[in-house]
Design a protein around this motif. Structure first.
Motif, short mmCIF file in Angstrom:
data_model
loop_
_atom_site.label_atom_id
_atom_site.label_comp_id
_atom_site.label_asym_id
_atom_site.label_seq_id
_atom_site.Cartn_x
_atom_site.Cartn_y
_atom_site.Cartn_z
N ASP A 104 -20.74 10.23 -33.94
CA ASP A 104 -20.97 9.43 -35.14
C ASP A 104 -21.27 7.98 -34.77
OD1 ASP A 104 -20.53 11.34 -37.27
OD2 ASP A 104 -18.43 11.37 -36.63
N VAL A 105 -21.82 7.24 -35.72
CA VAL A 105 -22.11 5.82 -35.53
C VAL A 105 -20.81 5.09 -35.19
CG1 VAL A 105 -22.92 3.71 -36.64
CG2 VAL A 105 -24.09 5.87 -37.07
N GLY A 106 -20.88 4.28 -34.16
CA GLY A 106 -19.70 3.53 -33.73
C GLY A 106 -18.98 4.18 -32.56
N ASP A 107 -19.21 5.46 -32.30
CA ASP A 107 -18.59 6.12 -31.14
C ASP A 107 -19.19 5.57 -29.85
OD1 ASP A 107 -17.09 7.59 -32.87
OD2 ASP A 107 -18.22 9.46 -32.61
N ILE A 108 -18.40 5.61 -28.78
CA ILE A 108 -18.89 5.12 -27.49
C ILE A 108 -19.15 6.29 -26.55
CG2 ILE A 108 -17.77 2.87 -27.70
CD1 ILE A 108 -15.63 3.87 -25.78
N LEU A 109 -20.03 6.05 -25.59
CA LEU A 109 -20.49 7.08 -24.68
C LEU A 109 -20.87 6.42 -23.36
CD1 LEU A 109 -21.56 10.03 -24.23
CD2 LEU A 109 -23.70 9.25 -25.24
N THR A 110 -20.55 7.07 -22.25
CA THR A 110 -20.86 6.51 -20.93
C THR A 110 -22.12 7.16 -20.37
OG1 THR A 110 -18.54 6.03 -20.47
CG2 THR A 110 -20.02 6.12 -18.59
N ILE A 111 -23.08 6.32 -20.00
CA ILE A 111 -24.32 6.79 -19.39
C ILE A 111 -24.17 6.74 -17.88
CG2 ILE A 111 -26.82 6.50 -19.28
CD1 ILE A 111 -25.84 6.97 -22.10
N VAL A 112 -24.43 7.84 -17.20
CA VAL A 112 -24.43 7.88 -15.74
C VAL A 112 -25.88 7.71 -15.29
CG1 VAL A 112 -23.83 9.21 -13.69
CG2 VAL A 112 -22.44 9.42 -15.75
N ILE A 113 -26.22 6.49 -14.87
CA ILE A 113 -27.61 6.19 -14.48
C ILE A 113 -27.85 6.68 -13.06
CG2 ILE A 113 -29.31 4.36 -14.15
CD1 ILE A 113 -27.70 2.68 -16.15
N SER A 114 -28.83 7.55 -12.92
CA SER A 114 -29.23 8.06 -11.62
C SER A 114 -30.72 8.31 -11.67
CB SER A 114 -28.47 9.34 -11.27
OG SER A 114 -28.87 9.82 -10.01
N GLU A 115 -31.51 7.27 -11.40
CA GLU A 115 -32.96 7.35 -11.49
C GLU A 115 -33.58 7.10 -10.12
OE1 GLU A 115 -34.65 8.15 -14.17
OE2 GLU A 115 -32.95 8.17 -15.56
#
Length: 197
Positions: A47-58
């Motif tokens: 939902d809007v306002g929830d947080i999420l961690t992006i694992v950047i591997s490019e």
């Protein structure tokens, strides 16, 4: 109490129950928007306002090799003139031209890291629009990572993370400012010289 009084009391009680307002039960884990979460389920962004961690591997690799070759030659000859054209002397002309060029270029970029973002919108099909900024200060130098993109809720892991390769329309921007970053830039005169020449 006789049977008639008992029947009257029972009817009155039934009428009171029928006129009483109906109470609706709600889940203790109900969220805004009508979604519910199980007590036993992993808490994942949805939902809007929830947080999420992006694992950047490019990682990107570009390689280009080119080769060009061109040869041209020609010759002309003129015989001596006779009669009234005896002033023309024998002559010959020849020429050749050749060109050859080889070039190669290679580039490889690798980016790794983690950045935590916020869900800023939920699209009609359920996809989540993500956006977030992480700023790190070190000795008066700022290193900022800005991330934007769209992901499917199904791609979010149980640990509430998602690899950057699963994000559509992803934009990763690295910025910096401070004394160290200022020293790494070209001076104004050098920039003007490079622009002109």
């Amino acid at each position: 109490m006789n049977k008639k009084q008992f029947a009257l009391a029972l009817t009155a009680g039934g009428l009171l129950l029928a006129m009483a307002p109906v109470a609706s039960a709600q889940s203790l884990w109900a969220l805004d928007g009508g979604h519910t979460r199980s007590v036993f389920a992993d808490r994942k962004a949805q939902d809007v306002g929830d947080i999420l961690t992006i694992v950047i591997s490019e990682s990107t690799t570009i390689s280009d090799t080119r080769s060009n070759s061109n040869n041209k030659s020609g010759s002309n000859s003129l015989n001596a003139g006779v009669g009234i054209f005896d002033f023309i002397k024998a002559a010959s002309v020849s020429g050749s031209d050749s060109f050859k060029a080889n070039g190669a270029a290679a580039s490889k970029n690798t980016t790794t890291g983690n950045v935590t973002v916020t869900v800023v919108d939920v699209q009609p099909n359920g996809n989540l629009v993500l956006e977030g900024t992480q700023s790190i200060w070190n000795n008066k130098n700022e290193h900022k990572i800005t991330f934007k993109g769209i992901c499917r809720p199904e791609d979010i892991t149980a640990a509430n993370t998602i690899p950057s390769t699963k994000i559509a329309a992803a934009t990763v921007r690295f910025d910096g400012k401070g004394p160290l970053n200022a020293k790494q830039r070209q001076g104004i005169l050098t920039q003007i010289f490079n622009f002109l020449f």
